[in-house]
Design an enzyme around this catalytic site. Structure first.
Site, mmCIF file in Angstrom:
data_model
loop_
_atom_site.group_PDB
_atom_site.id
_atom_site.type_symbol
_atom_site.label_atom_id
_atom_site.label_comp_id
_atom_site.label_asym_id
_atom_site.label_seq_id
_atom_site.Cartn_x
_atom_site.Cartn_y
_atom_site.Cartn_z
ATOM 1 N N LYS A 70 -36.763 -22.612 26.784
ATOM 2 C CA LYS A 70 -36.693 -23.465 27.981
ATOM 3 C C LYS A 70 -37.972 -23.381 28.819
ATOM 4 O O LYS A 70 -38.535 -24.394 29.214
ATOM 5 C CB LYS A 70 -35.470 -23.021 28.797
ATOM 6 C CG LYS A 70 -35.109 -23.894 29.944
ATOM 7 C CD LYS A 70 -33.635 -23.738 30.353
ATOM 8 C CE LYS A 70 -33.076 -22.356 30.228
ATOM 9 N NZ LYS A 70 -33.500 -21.415 31.273
ATOM 10 N N THR A 72 -40.912 -22.253 27.843
ATOM 11 C CA THR A 72 -42.011 -22.763 27.014
ATOM 12 C C THR A 72 -42.059 -24.288 27.078
ATOM 13 O O THR A 72 -43.127 -24.894 27.235
ATOM 14 C CB THR A 72 -41.814 -22.284 25.551
ATOM 15 O OG1 THR A 72 -41.708 -20.856 25.559
ATOM 16 C CG2 THR A 72 -42.957 -22.702 24.656
ATOM 17 N N ARG A 93 -39.439 -19.438 37.939
ATOM 18 C CA ARG A 93 -39.028 -18.146 38.501
ATOM 19 C C ARG A 93 -39.979 -17.042 38.061
ATOM 20 O O ARG A 93 -40.611 -17.133 37.021
ATOM 21 C CB ARG A 93 -37.624 -17.785 38.018
ATOM 22 C CG ARG A 93 -36.541 -18.651 38.602
ATOM 23 C CD ARG A 93 -35.177 -18.236 38.093
ATOM 24 N NE ARG A 93 -35.072 -18.368 36.653
ATOM 25 C CZ ARG A 93 -34.106 -17.823 35.912
ATOM 26 N NH1 ARG A 93 -33.174 -17.099 36.484
ATOM 27 N NH2 ARG A 93 -34.062 -18.010 34.619
ATOM 28 N N LYS A 104 -34.802 -8.625 26.571
ATOM 29 C CA LYS A 104 -34.983 -10.073 26.632
ATOM 30 C C LYS A 104 -36.455 -10.477 26.599
ATOM 31 O O LYS A 104 -36.829 -11.549 26.155
ATOM 32 C CB LYS A 104 -34.310 -10.595 27.925
ATOM 33 C CG LYS A 104 -34.296 -12.097 28.055
ATOM 34 C CD LYS A 104 -33.469 -12.492 29.268
ATOM 35 C CE LYS A 104 -33.588 -13.982 29.552
ATOM 36 N NZ LYS A 104 -34.866 -14.345 30.152
ATOM 37 N N ALA A 272 -29.086 -15.911 36.941
ATOM 38 C CA ALA A 272 -28.365 -17.190 36.865
ATOM 39 C C ALA A 272 -26.869 -17.004 36.638
ATOM 40 O O ALA A 272 -26.141 -17.972 36.600
ATOM 41 C CB ALA A 272 -28.955 -18.042 35.749
ATOM 42 N N PHE A 300 -30.489 -19.873 32.026
ATOM 43 C CA PHE A 300 -29.420 -19.962 31.025
ATOM 44 C C PHE A 300 -29.089 -21.413 30.656
ATOM 45 O O PHE A 300 -29.901 -22.308 30.837
ATOM 46 C CB PHE A 300 -28.173 -19.203 31.478
ATOM 47 C CG PHE A 300 -28.354 -17.710 31.540
ATOM 48 C CD1 PHE A 300 -29.067 -17.033 30.554
ATOM 49 C CD2 PHE A 300 -27.823 -16.966 32.576
ATOM 50 C CE1 PHE A 300 -29.236 -15.656 30.597
ATOM 51 C CE2 PHE A 300 -27.991 -15.579 32.625
ATOM 52 C CZ PHE A 300 -28.695 -14.938 31.634
ATOM 53 N N PHE A 381 -38.895 -26.004 14.826
ATOM 54 C CA PHE A 381 -39.341 -24.847 14.038
ATOM 55 C C PHE A 381 -39.746 -25.340 12.651
ATOM 56 O O PHE A 381 -39.223 -26.353 12.170
ATOM 57 C CB PHE A 381 -38.200 -23.819 13.898
ATOM 58 C CG PHE A 381 -38.023 -22.938 15.102
ATOM 59 C CD1 PHE A 381 -38.409 -21.613 15.081
ATOM 60 C CD2 PHE A 381 -37.472 -23.438 16.282
ATOM 61 C CE1 PHE A 381 -38.251 -20.794 16.201
ATOM 62 C CE2 PHE A 381 -37.310 -22.643 17.402
ATOM 63 C CZ PHE A 381 -37.699 -21.311 17.356
ATOM 64 N N TRP A 409 -44.887 -24.950 21.567
ATOM 65 C CA TRP A 409 -45.157 -23.533 21.269
ATOM 66 C C TRP A 409 -46.413 -23.420 20.398
ATOM 67 O O TRP A 409 -47.275 -22.581 20.646
ATOM 68 C CB TRP A 409 -43.946 -22.899 20.556
ATOM 69 C CG TRP A 409 -44.106 -21.423 20.345
ATOM 70 C CD1 TRP A 409 -43.764 -20.424 21.207
ATOM 71 C CD2 TRP A 409 -44.668 -20.777 19.199
ATOM 72 N NE1 TRP A 409 -44.076 -19.198 20.669
ATOM 73 C CE2 TRP A 409 -44.631 -19.388 19.438
ATOM 74 C CE3 TRP A 409 -45.201 -21.236 17.985
ATOM 75 C CZ2 TRP A 409 -45.101 -18.449 18.523
ATOM 76 C CZ3 TRP A 409 -45.680 -20.299 17.071
ATOM 77 C CH2 TRP A 409 -45.623 -18.923 17.333
#
Length: 556
Positions: A70, A72, A93, A104, A272, A300, A381, A409
């Site tokens: 998200k 990225t 954030r 994480k 969140a 999230f 991907f 990415w």
């Protein structure tokens, strides 16, 4: 393949003064923190420049261990918009140290779509979180001192709700007994720690619109109850002025840059699932003031982050988004379809078909509940097949929503140009009819039920006896007209993390209900939500190091 930190360190950053010029920030508003970071003075918000830019929210499907990307996507979309000639700002954030050293990882994007300096952003940055922790702990110290010095307010030590905090995953501190060692060392009582991002001060900090609003919100924070069950606030304790003094610099938004030199604000970081999971209102407002387009994200999946962004942050700050981007990966959707993480590399249309309802439910919520224009960004991907991509495009088209492949990415802004064009089209050509999922005048139970039925797809709620009593108390105290902030698992629409996809027919069990009076919302706790995480067996911290020249390695 280069790691995120190696990519970030290989790109030459521009001086922050140059980034400020790009953003249209006059030097008089800039407070530099070294060469590549700065704070922006809040007085800029009062300057009459141009009309506010359009607000774009980036959200995602229900998260899985396969990852969604998200942040990225948010950064790559901004770089893509800048590449097609748009004046754009990002608002994100700040990462918490707990997840950075835990499991994480950081929150500065990834690959060629990152905000930099990523090491600083993921570590101490400009000291905002330390200031928030200090303000939180000053209030705790003044509260216990008040009781020790004679307890003029008649506070019941068994009914203190305010915890101390530290920005680290430390399960040992969840439950502690303090004030031991004899009379001069305080009053013995059971206590506990939250992680700093779960502190109500973080939520207050992020929802405040000015220093005076910050002080007013701080004064309303409930720290405990008296023996006759009356709430005691930070204002009653006399802590507000000193807390605000600790936060006076932290409250100024932080200016940094993407790898491609797009200006970005990184400011505030509430959890969140305990709070509302969005960056500060002031950073969002500054981004809209300076850019024709302001791109922000919410934590999230859309059932948590977007719901709170729209029902809490937008409502309180008077914001109306022009478009929403829902990020998905085919890998994650196959996990929602029951596939194991080890089997995601090969084509499996059956698992994808089973998992796609999760994406469709989130998209339907944005379109039909909140009535906002949206686009699905599929973070591609190398293992995704054309047949899998075609299936997602077909299913979303049935809902009248376009799908755009995103390759930010690997390619940075260049891989986000198609998404940028679609987002600009939505902002300029589609008109939303922004609607909240509930109105404030219902009861607490009415509002929770509306969220569960409209957003989660459940049938209703099961309120446990303790929560019923708490709701009655909060209603008697006049907090029943506040927005609702549901704390639940991020891994499912329901309160059961094992229910993947888009479950139906479930009830959500309400265990506890408490008020964050300063933030201005009622927190509804479901499942086993932790306000202090623990470290995994092998923490990410084990791989982090720094060399003789101060160069950091192992930070993702």
């Amino acid at each position: 393949m280069k790691t995120d930190i190696e990519i970030a360190q290989s790109v030459e950053m521009k001086p922050i003064t140059e980034i400020a010029k790009t953003a249209g920030i006059d030097d008089k508003y800039l407070e530099q923190y070294g060469k590549y970071k700065a704070k922006v003075d809040l007085s800029l918000l009062n300057e009459d420049t141009k009309k506010d830019g359009k607000l774009i929210l980036v959200t995602a499907i229900t998260p899985t261990p396969a990852g969604e990307g998200k942040t990225t996507t948010t950064i790559g979309l901004a770089d893509g918009m800048r590449r097609i000639g748009k004046n754009v700002m990002v608002a994100l954030r700040e990462p918490s140290l707990g997840p950075v050293f835990g499991i994480k990882g950081g929150a500065a994007g990834g690959g060629y779509a990152q905000v930099v300096p990523m090491e600083d952003i993921n570590l101490h940055f400009t000291g905002d979180f330390h200031a928030i922790g200090a303000a939180n702990n000053l209030l705790a110290a003044m509260l216990d001192n008040h009781i020790y010095q004679g307890n003029a307010l008649n506070i019941d030590p068994r009914r203190i709700t305010w915890k101390r905090c530290v920005d680290m995953n430390d399960r040992q501190l969840r439950f502690v007994t303090d004030g031991l060692g004899g009379r001069v060392n305080g009053v013995p009582r059971e206590d506990g720690y939250d992680i700093t991002v779960a502190s109500e001060i973080m939520a207050v900090f992020c929802l405040s619109s000015s220093i005076s609003d910050l002080k007013e919100r701080l004064s309303k924070i409930i720290v405990g109850y008296t023996y006759d069950e009356k709430p005691v606030t930070a204002g009653d304790i006399g802590a507000v002025g000193a807390m605000a003094a600790l936060l006076k610099d932290a409250i100024k938004p932080n200016l940094v840059q993407t790898l491609e030199g797009t200006p970005a604000f990184v400011h505030g970081g509430p959890f969140a699932n305990i709070a509302h999971g969005c960056n500060s209102v002031m950073a969002t407002r500054l981004a809209m003031k300076l850019g024709d387009y302001a791109i922000t994200e919410a934590g999230f999946g859309a059932d948590l982050g977007a719901e709170k962004f729209l029902d809490i942050k937008c409502r309180m700050a008077g914001l109306t988004p022009s478009a929403v981007v829902v990020v998905a990966t085919i890998r994650a959707l196959k996990m929602h379809g029951g596939l194991a993480k080890t089997e995601l590399g090969s084509e499996n249309l059956e698992a994808l078909e089973k998992g796609i309802p999760n994406l469709l439910k989130h998209v339907s919520n944005i379109k039909n509940v909140y009535k906002l224009p949206s686009v699905v960004a599929v973070n591609r991907f190398p293992t995704d097949t054309d047949a899998e991509v075609d299936l997602i495009i077909k299913k979303c088209k049935e809902l009248g929503v376009n799908v755009v492949l995103s390759n930010v990415w690997a390619e940075g802004g260049k891989g986000g140009e198609d998404l940028a064009r679609e987002v600009v089209r939505l902002c300029e050509e589609e008109k939303g009819d922004f609607t909240y999922s509930y109105e404030l005048d219902g009861t607490i139970e009415d509002k929770i039920t509306a969220i569960v039925q409209k957003v989660y797809g459940g049938v209703g709620i099961n309120v446990l006896p303790a929560a019923k009593k708490q709701i009655a108390q909060l209603t008697a105290l006049g907090f029943d007209k506040c927005p609702i902030c549901v704390a639940k698992t991020q891994y499912s629409f329901s309160d059961d993390p094992t229910k993947l996809g888009a479950p139906e027919g479930f009830e959500v069990t309400i265990k506890n209900v408490k008020v964050s009076a300063g933030a201005g919302f009622v927190v509804v706790l479901t499942g086993d939500i932790m306000t202090m995480p623990g470290l995994p067996k092998v923490p990410a911290a084990v791989n982090i190091d720094v060399d003789e020249n101060g160069k950091i390695t192992g930070l993702f």
